[in-house]
Design an enzyme around this catalytic site. Sequence first.
Site, PDB file in Angstrom:
ATOM      1  N   GLU A 185     -45.737 -77.949   6.220  1.00 22.35           N
ATOM      2  CA  GLU A 185     -45.578 -76.955   7.283  1.00 22.35           C
ATOM      3  C   GLU A 185     -45.525 -75.563   6.659  1.00 22.35           C
ATOM      4  O   GLU A 185     -44.922 -75.373   5.603  1.00 22.35           O
ATOM      5  CB  GLU A 185     -44.286 -77.190   8.064  1.00 22.35           C
ATOM      6  CG  GLU A 185     -44.317 -78.389   8.992  1.00 22.35           C
ATOM      7  CD  GLU A 185     -45.026 -78.132  10.311  1.00 22.35           C
ATOM      8  OE1 GLU A 185     -45.546 -77.009  10.530  1.00 22.35           O
ATOM      9  OE2 GLU A 185     -45.076 -79.061  11.126  1.00 22.35           O
ATOM     10  N   HIS A 199     -54.008 -79.936  10.782  1.00 17.98           N
ATOM     11  CA  HIS A 199     -53.439 -80.817  11.808  1.00 17.98           C
ATOM     12  C   HIS A 199     -54.434 -81.018  12.948  1.00 17.98           C
ATOM     13  O   HIS A 199     -54.530 -82.099  13.518  1.00 17.98           O
ATOM     14  CB  HIS A 199     -52.127 -80.212  12.321  1.00 17.98           C
ATOM     15  CG  HIS A 199     -51.317 -81.137  13.161  1.00 17.98           C
ATOM     16  ND1 HIS A 199     -50.124 -80.754  13.717  1.00 17.98           N
ATOM     17  CD2 HIS A 199     -51.509 -82.415  13.556  1.00 17.98           C
ATOM     18  CE1 HIS A 199     -49.621 -81.765  14.411  1.00 17.98           C
ATOM     19  NE2 HIS A 199     -50.448 -82.779  14.331  1.00 17.98           N
ATOM     20  N   ASP A 225     -53.177 -76.157  14.949  1.00 24.00           N
ATOM     21  CA  ASP A 225     -52.793 -75.565  13.665  1.00 24.00           C
ATOM     22  C   ASP A 225     -53.579 -76.179  12.505  1.00 24.00           C
ATOM     23  O   ASP A 225     -53.971 -77.335  12.570  1.00 24.00           O
ATOM     24  CB  ASP A 225     -51.275 -75.680  13.443  1.00 24.00           C
ATOM     25  CG  ASP A 225     -50.748 -77.110  13.485  1.00 24.00           C
ATOM     26  OD1 ASP A 225     -51.056 -77.842  14.437  1.00 24.00           O
ATOM     27  OD2 ASP A 225     -50.015 -77.489  12.557  1.00 24.00           O
TER      28      ASP A 225
END
Length: 199
Positions: free
Chosen positions: A130, A172, A182
């Site tokens: 992330e 993603h 994303d």
Amino acid sequence: MDHASPRLSRRRILQGTALAAVPYAVLPAARAGAHTPGPDYPLAEWRPASAGNYTVADRPATHPVDQVIIHVTQTSYRKTLLVFQNPGKKVSAHYVVRSADGHVSQCVREADIAWHAGDWDHNTRSVGIEHEGWVDSPGYFTDVLYEKSARLTAAICARHGIPKDRAHIIGHYEVPGTDHTDPGPHWDWTRYIRLVNLV
């Protein structure tokens, strides 16, 4: 009735001292398969996710790892860590990279299966990273974020024998069936893959 407090005898003191001197080698070992707390990536800070937000595994023995999936948090770095630590959220990623300074935190061991892709097959075979920011705010994709993330991805690829290319380092949005976008249109894939390969 007044009871005298128990006194330690010389014998008891000596027994305690003898026990304290027992070498660690004769103490029971950690249970087989137990994960040692701490990051797999030496430059990461260990910030563990709730055990309710990932699946304990023994990768790559149980599931081969052949992808790195790039995410953008859609919230702050701090809030991302709080979400991963909340057992009610049922989500996690292996790593989180902060925008301002590229600081890396590890939340799930690479041997375990983080719940980040929204697809069980991709979860079992990938490491999720992330990145702090929002897909429509390119200012969060700082030079230091790209550099530190690329260094992390290169280390993951080396550890698991993953080719450093776009077929194996994906966004993603490329996971089949996802409704996520994303890392978004402002993520510079050409730059990122070049940095991963320069490490």
